[in-house]
Design an enzyme around this catalytic site. Structure first.
Site, PDB file in Angstrom:
ATOM      1  N   HIS A 190     -47.536  46.277 -24.200  1.00 21.62           N
ATOM      2  CA  HIS A 190     -46.327  46.693 -24.907  1.00 21.62           C
ATOM      3  C   HIS A 190     -45.074  46.406 -24.059  1.00 21.62           C
ATOM      4  O   HIS A 190     -44.328  45.514 -24.382  1.00 21.62           O
ATOM      5  CB  HIS A 190     -46.351  48.150 -25.358  1.00 21.62           C
ATOM      6  CG  HIS A 190     -47.559  48.503 -26.169  1.00 21.62           C
ATOM      7  ND1 HIS A 190     -47.874  47.849 -27.330  1.00 21.62           N
ATOM      8  CD2 HIS A 190     -48.554  49.411 -25.963  1.00 21.62           C
ATOM      9  CE1 HIS A 190     -49.003  48.345 -27.826  1.00 21.62           C
ATOM     10  NE2 HIS A 190     -49.441  49.289 -27.010  1.00 21.62           N
ATOM     11  N   ASP A 206     -54.494  45.109 -31.166  1.00 20.04           N
ATOM     12  CA  ASP A 206     -54.376  46.523 -30.819  1.00 20.04           C
ATOM     13  C   ASP A 206     -55.053  47.473 -31.810  1.00 20.04           C
ATOM     14  O   ASP A 206     -56.267  47.615 -31.808  1.00 20.04           O
ATOM     15  CB  ASP A 206     -52.874  46.834 -30.640  1.00 20.04           C
ATOM     16  CG  ASP A 206     -52.598  48.192 -30.021  1.00 20.04           C
ATOM     17  OD1 ASP A 206     -53.524  48.998 -29.897  1.00 20.04           O
ATOM     18  OD2 ASP A 206     -51.439  48.469 -29.657  1.00 20.04           O
TER      19      ASP A 206
HETATM   20  C1  NGQ Z   1     -54.552  54.078 -27.601  1.00 24.26           C
HETATM   21  N1  NGQ Z   1     -52.533  53.497 -28.741  1.00 24.26           N
HETATM   22  O1  NGQ Z   1     -55.004  54.067 -26.450  1.00 24.26           O
HETATM   23  O2  NGQ Z   1     -55.254  53.831 -28.594  1.00 24.26           O
HETATM   24  C2  NGQ Z   1     -53.103  54.416 -27.795  1.00 24.26           C
HETATM   25  C3  NGQ Z   1     -52.977  55.827 -28.258  1.00 24.26           C
HETATM   26  C4  NGQ Z   1     -52.628  57.242 -26.261  1.00 24.26           C
HETATM   27  C5  NGQ Z   1     -51.344  52.970 -28.535  1.00 24.26           C
HETATM   28  N2  NGQ Z   1     -50.737  53.242 -27.429  1.00 24.26           N
HETATM   29  C6  NGQ Z   1     -53.585  56.820 -27.325  1.00 24.26           C
HETATM   30  N3  NGQ Z   1     -50.785  52.186 -29.424  1.00 24.26           N
HETATM   31  O3  NGQ Z   1     -51.583  56.671 -26.111  1.00 24.26           O
HETATM   32  O4  NGQ Z   1     -52.946  58.201 -25.557  1.00 24.26           O
HETATM   33 ZN    ZN Z   2     -53.551  50.060 -26.844  1.00 26.33          ZN
END
Ligand code: NGQ
Ligand code: ZN
Length: 473
Positions: free
Chosen positions: A283, A338
């Protein structure tokens, strides 16, 4: 035994070439890529332009079963008089965690197998799995602590896609060593436990031509001591394998990091860890120009996931500032799907260019002096960054790299176009999957005429796994 293909047009690292003879060995490595060749009469001829297969540098496979199911206004944001939504990345995450808590190993394998087939059909030939659901639903380790990651490896083998496994270290619920939440119990490990998982994966991964790296989840989830311990120990095990981390995705996270350390997340990371070309900063949406220049100078790759970043309301990455880079050359970047709101290399690239157009009120923003066709430039830049982030020899159509490539459909809606126009149409004019006709991974054909041999069965199993999951959340 060597195999070969004669391509009237192929996108080489330097750009489009014609009459390209492509030869690879039994191991799936390119041994000969020569333009302006005269082919023997019995050689197979490509019927559309050949482009290198795209590495997908960021995937949470299980989230595919949840994609599209959180696109409604939740109760908190729908009260009388509230025109502004209260739904956010954080409310999405709560829902996604409920899904993650119910996931079984069999379901994960079925969801991932179907997803990887979809990826192949969309022109991705390899994937980096940033995987953090390690434990059973009660928070206990499985008999094999690497059980869930092994299922991803099995899914990749069945689908025939290349994979870089990135077992994730997840320890806390926020900066300042906040303990994990109850609904994060399947994710947590000590550094030693995580290294055990990573080491356990190395032999079976190698046996199928896959790679293993590690991923401290984020500065929110891993404190400074554990972060350094992991990076140091992992470097001692494998000094070249990739290290991925989520960073600066949400404004909230930037504010929390400043409150905790006095520094922005990217600034903190660069000051406290040895970030180099092995690293992928996933990101990195919210960077100052100074941070962007500093990241570019390290050789690290920024992992852009435009469809997920749009879906979750993350913000817009400034690709122009980053791509300018510093004296050391442009910043490296690649693309990932993602959360899999979209599974299409073309769509990620289109969205990336469109966010820049919307922000700058200009057209054809991400082209270069060498590649004035935006799609040519995007495809080659994302390939380069994705290769670096994968830690594997995926660097496109050149000798020594893996024979991963895609044939665009030269007979259907792209017929009659120059190769550069065909790729531009694929990226910007949404011919969808129909544009991707044949796909080879490590020299083996995984998609033929748009079809994958296992797609029907894999779809049934995916649908059944999703139904089971939905009945448990
Ligand atoms: C993830 N997703 O690891 O799936 C994360 C959410 C988090 C994104 N950052 C979980 N888009 O950030 O703790
Ligand atoms: Zn991720």
């Amino acid at each position: 035994m060597k195999s070969s293909l004669f391509a009237p047009y192929a996108l080489l690292p330097s750009g489009w070439a014609s009459n390209v003879l492509i030869v690879w060995d039994e191991a799936g490595t390119l041994t000969y890529v020569t333009p302006d060749a005269t082919p023997a009469s019995d050689i197979r001829r490509a019927t559309g332009a050949i482009v290198p297969g795209m590495p997908n540098l960021h995937s949470h496979a299980f989230q595919r079963a949840f994609a599209g199911l959180s696109e409604y206004r939740s109760a908190a944001g729908s009260g009388p008089g509230s025109s502004e939504s209260a739904d956010s990345f954080w409310t999405w995450r709560d829902l996604m965690y409920r899904f993650a808590l119910a996931l079984t190993p069999d379901q994960l394998e079925d969801i991932a197998t179907h997803l990887y087939i979809e990826m192949l059909q969309a022109g991705y030939t390899s994937v980096c799995e940033f995987h953090y659901v390690h434990r059973d639903p009660a928070g206990q380790a499985y008999a094999d602590p690497a059980e869930m990651s092994m299922r991803l490896l099995a899914a990749a083998r069945r689908a025939g896609i290349g994979i870089t496994l990135l077992p994730v270290l997840y320890q806390g619920a926020g900066f300042d060593q906040q303990p994990p939440r109850a609904d994060q119990r399947r994710f947590t490990n000590s550094v030693d436990q995580l290294l055990t998982i990573a080491e356990r994966l190395r032999a079976p991964a190698l046996a199928q031509g896959a790679s293993v790296g590690v991923a401290p989840h984020s500065l929110r989830a891993v404190g400074p001591a554990a972060l350094l311990e992991l990076v140091t120990a992992w470097t001692a095990i494998d000094a070249t394998a990739p290290i991925h981390i989520h960073i600066a995705e949400q404004v909230q996270e930037v504010h929390d990091c400043i409150a905790w350390s006095g520094q922005r997340p990217v600034q903190w990371l660069l000051d406290h860890t040895p970030v180099d070309a092995r690293w992928c900063l996933v990101h990195a949406t919210h960077m100052t120009a100074d941070e962007a220049n500093a990241v570019a100078a390290t050789g690290a790759t920024v992992g852009l996931c435009p469809s997920t970043e749009a879906n979750l309301g993350d913000g817009v990455f400034d690709a122009v500032v980053y791509a300018q880079g510093t004296g050391k050359g442009p910043g490296a970047w690649g693309i990932g799907s993602d959360s899999h709101a979209s599974v299409s290399a073309a769509e990620e690239l289109r969205l990336l260019e469109y966010t820049q157009r919307l922000a700058r009120q200009r057209r054809n923003v991400l082209a270069s002096a060498t590649h004035r066709q935006v799609a040519d430039h995007l495809w080659l830049a994302a390939l380069q960054g994705g290769t670096r982030a994968s830690g594997r020899s995926l660097g496109g159509l050149q000798v020594g790299e893996q024979a991963d490539f895609v044939m665009l459909d030269g007979a259907g809606s792209l017929a009659g176009l120059s190769p550069s126009q065909a790729l531009a149409s694929h990226v910007f004019a949404s011919h969808g999957r129909n544009a991707v006709r044949d796909v080879w991974v490590a020299g083996r054909q995984a998609v033929q005429g748009g079809e994958h041999a296992l797609q029907g069965n894999a779809c049934e199993r995916f649908v059944a796994a999703r139904a089971q999951l939905l009945s448990h959340v």
